[in-house]
Write an enzyme that holds these catalytic residues in place. Structure first.
Site, PDB file in Angstrom:
ATOM      1  N   LYS A  68      27.326 -12.808  26.182  1.00 51.50           N
ATOM      2  CA  LYS A  68      27.135 -13.807  27.248  1.00 51.50           C
ATOM      3  C   LYS A  68      25.724 -13.799  27.859  1.00 51.50           C
ATOM      4  CE  LYS A  68      31.796 -14.644  28.964  1.00 51.50           C
ATOM      5  NZ  LYS A  68      32.705 -14.554  30.109  1.00 51.50           N
ATOM      6  N   ASP A 104      32.988 -20.476  33.215  1.00 51.66           N
ATOM      7  CA  ASP A 104      33.831 -19.476  33.904  1.00 51.66           C
ATOM      8  C   ASP A 104      33.937 -19.857  35.375  1.00 51.66           C
ATOM      9  OD1 ASP A 104      34.508 -17.850  31.794  1.00 51.66           O
ATOM     10  OD2 ASP A 104      32.814 -16.486  32.057  1.00 51.66           O
TER      11      ASP A 104
HETATM   12  P1  NAP Z   1      31.869  -6.605  31.548  1.00 52.40           P
HETATM   13  O1  NAP Z   1      30.664  -7.452  31.689  1.00 52.40           O
HETATM   14  O2  NAP Z   1      31.924  -5.564  30.498  1.00 52.40           O
HETATM   15  O3  NAP Z   1      32.104  -5.915  32.994  1.00 52.40           O
HETATM   16  C1  NAP Z   1      33.148  -5.008  33.214  1.00 52.40           C
HETATM   17  C2  NAP Z   1      33.144  -4.503  34.659  1.00 52.40           C
HETATM   18  O4  NAP Z   1      34.289  -3.667  34.822  1.00 52.40           O
HETATM   19  C3  NAP Z   1      31.947  -3.660  35.050  1.00 52.40           C
HETATM   20  O5  NAP Z   1      31.694  -3.818  36.411  1.00 52.40           O
HETATM   21  C4  NAP Z   1      32.429  -2.229  34.757  1.00 52.40           C
HETATM   22  O6  NAP Z   1      31.842  -1.254  35.607  1.00 52.40           O
HETATM   23  C5  NAP Z   1      33.879  -2.328  35.121  1.00 52.40           C
HETATM   24  N1  NAP Z   1      34.712  -1.405  34.337  1.00 52.40           N
HETATM   25  C6  NAP Z   1      34.977  -1.502  33.002  1.00 52.40           C
HETATM   26  N2  NAP Z   1      35.806  -0.507  32.621  1.00 52.40           N
HETATM   27  C7  NAP Z   1      36.052   0.228  33.738  1.00 52.40           C
HETATM   28  C8  NAP Z   1      36.830   1.388  33.990  1.00 52.40           C
HETATM   29  N3  NAP Z   1      37.537   1.999  33.025  1.00 52.40           N
HETATM   30  N4  NAP Z   1      36.852   1.887  35.254  1.00 52.40           N
HETATM   31  C9  NAP Z   1      36.155   1.286  36.256  1.00 52.40           C
HETATM   32  N5  NAP Z   1      35.389   0.181  36.056  1.00 52.40           N
HETATM   33  C10 NAP Z   1      35.351  -0.340  34.825  1.00 52.40           C
HETATM   34  O7  NAP Z   1      33.172  -7.498  31.304  1.00 52.40           O
HETATM   35  P2  NAP Z   1      33.448  -8.997  31.835  1.00 52.40           P
HETATM   36  O8  NAP Z   1      32.957  -9.995  30.876  1.00 52.40           O
HETATM   37  O9  NAP Z   1      32.960  -9.068  33.240  1.00 52.40           O
HETATM   38  O10 NAP Z   1      35.061  -9.072  31.761  1.00 52.40           O
HETATM   39  C11 NAP Z   1      35.839  -8.323  32.673  1.00 52.40           C
HETATM   40  C12 NAP Z   1      37.293  -8.769  32.659  1.00 52.40           C
HETATM   41  O11 NAP Z   1      37.407 -10.138  33.038  1.00 52.40           O
HETATM   42  C13 NAP Z   1      37.976  -8.659  31.288  1.00 52.40           C
HETATM   43  O12 NAP Z   1      39.272  -8.158  31.484  1.00 52.40           O
HETATM   44  C14 NAP Z   1      38.040 -10.076  30.792  1.00 52.40           C
HETATM   45  O13 NAP Z   1      39.141 -10.312  29.945  1.00 52.40           O
HETATM   46  C15 NAP Z   1      38.224 -10.830  32.110  1.00 52.40           C
HETATM   47  N6  NAP Z   1      37.774 -12.235  32.012  1.00 52.40           N
HETATM   48  C16 NAP Z   1      38.728 -13.204  32.188  1.00 52.40           C
HETATM   49  C17 NAP Z   1      38.362 -14.531  32.098  1.00 52.40           C
HETATM   50  C18 NAP Z   1      39.411 -15.596  32.277  1.00 52.40           C
HETATM   51  O14 NAP Z   1      39.165 -16.745  31.889  1.00 52.40           O
HETATM   52  N7  NAP Z   1      40.524 -15.303  32.894  1.00 52.40           N
HETATM   53  C19 NAP Z   1      37.021 -14.888  31.849  1.00 52.40           C
HETATM   54  C20 NAP Z   1      36.074 -13.866  31.697  1.00 52.40           C
HETATM   55  C21 NAP Z   1      36.476 -12.532  31.782  1.00 52.40           C
HETATM   56  P3  NAP Z   1      30.405  -0.548  35.315  1.00 52.40           P
HETATM   57  O15 NAP Z   1      29.380  -1.457  35.951  1.00 52.40           O
HETATM   58  O16 NAP Z   1      30.536   0.728  36.008  1.00 52.40           O
HETATM   59  O17 NAP Z   1      30.260  -0.438  33.827  1.00 52.40           O
END
Ligand code: NAP
Length: 265
Positions: A68, A104
């Protein structure tokens, strides 16, 4: 019968094993009478994927983790909202010109429709890609943001960008929240037993939104509901961001024709 070759659309990311985007978009093509098909391309290399988009050509590309942010430098134009968010989840190929957008935020707006954010205390858990779109939206709606994140430096950068303040787990009990939004993958299948918050934070007056849509009701949402809060699952966002992608490509209104029922089997 239409014998013209189907127009190609794609979801790109890595890994892509659980993506529901082809199911959603191919159903939209069928219901809207669009001669197109979406395929999934799991590849770690963004340069390979950009080559594929230009050469095939792929007319609409949905972009997910980890591309992204990194995709932006390969595009010919990027919508100002996607630049402000710092992430592109949609590429439209207009006669060879690749234009990036972020739908999004359209999905977040739909999920939070009717929820007042202005001057409300909004706790955002996470500071990654999806959190940036949430931050952009809540800033526009003038909510007071608090960001709780595993990596405190990431939370600090988040609030520098969108306003509000970073908060630690220890400080949570001294603060009231009107809206709580989980943007982390904590609680996503197959880790359904996990939650990013302890249940004593939830109150009946709150709205609690989880971006996760698999499972539909995470432990986080289940505990919030049990405490009397209003809950919103990530499925509304997922469908709305997909409809937004098709509107950008097809240039016409695409309405929700019961896509939730298609996904909840
Ligand atoms: P990302 O960029 O990888 O960010 C993940 C975030 O979660 C970071 O802040 C990370 O913290 C934190 N994190 C990850 N694993 C963790 C753990 N085990 N313990 C504590 N913190 C943790 O991912 P993203 O693109 O933002 O996506 C995140 C979620 O949103 C996913 O579940 C995805 O499926 C969902 N999502 C849903 C939609 C929808 O349409 N509903 C759209 C987009 C995303 P750090 O900064 O410490 O690494």
């Amino acid at each position: 019968m239409n014998s013209a070759p189907k127009k190609q659309t794609a979801i790109i990311g890595f890994p892509l094993s659980h993506s529901l985007s082809p199911l959603l978009h191919n159903a939209m093509y069928e219901r809207e009478g669009v001669n197109a098909e979406m395929k999934a391309y799991a590849n770690e290399s963004i340069t390979d994927l950009i080559k594929l988009i230009r050469e095939t050509p792929i007319e609409l590309t949905a972009v997910t983790i980890p591309h992204k942010q990194t995709v932006i430098e390969f595009l010919d134009e990027v919508d100002p909202a996607a630049i402000a968010i710092g992430a592109v989840n949609t590429i439209i190929n207009r006669n060879g010109k690749l234009i990036g957008y972020n739908t999004d935020v359209v999905g977040i707006a739909k999920a939070l429709e009717g929820v007042v954010l202005k001057d409300k205390n909004v706790l955002i858990i996470g500071a990654g890609g999806a959190a940036q779109a949430v931050g952009y939206y809540v800033e526009q709606k003038e909510g007071r943001m608090f960001c709780l994140n595993r990596n405190a430096e990431h939370a600090k950068s988040f609030v520098q960008k969108f306003g509000g303040r970073a908060i630690s787990a220890e400080e949570l009990e001294n603060q009231e929240f009107d809206v709580i939004i989980n943007t982390t993958p904590i609680g996503m299948s197959p880790h359904e037993a996990e939650s990013p918050l302890t249940k004593n934070v939830f109150k009946p007056s709150q709205t609690v939104f989880d971006l996760i849509y698999n499972p539909l009701e995470t432990k986080f949402l289940h505990e919030a509901k049990a405490a009397g809060a209003k809950t919103i699952s990530g499925l509304t966002m997922f469908i709305a961001q997909g409809l937004g992608q098709e509107r950008l490509w097809l240039g016409r209104g695409i309405e929700d024709k019961g896509y939730k029922e298609l996904i909840i089997v």
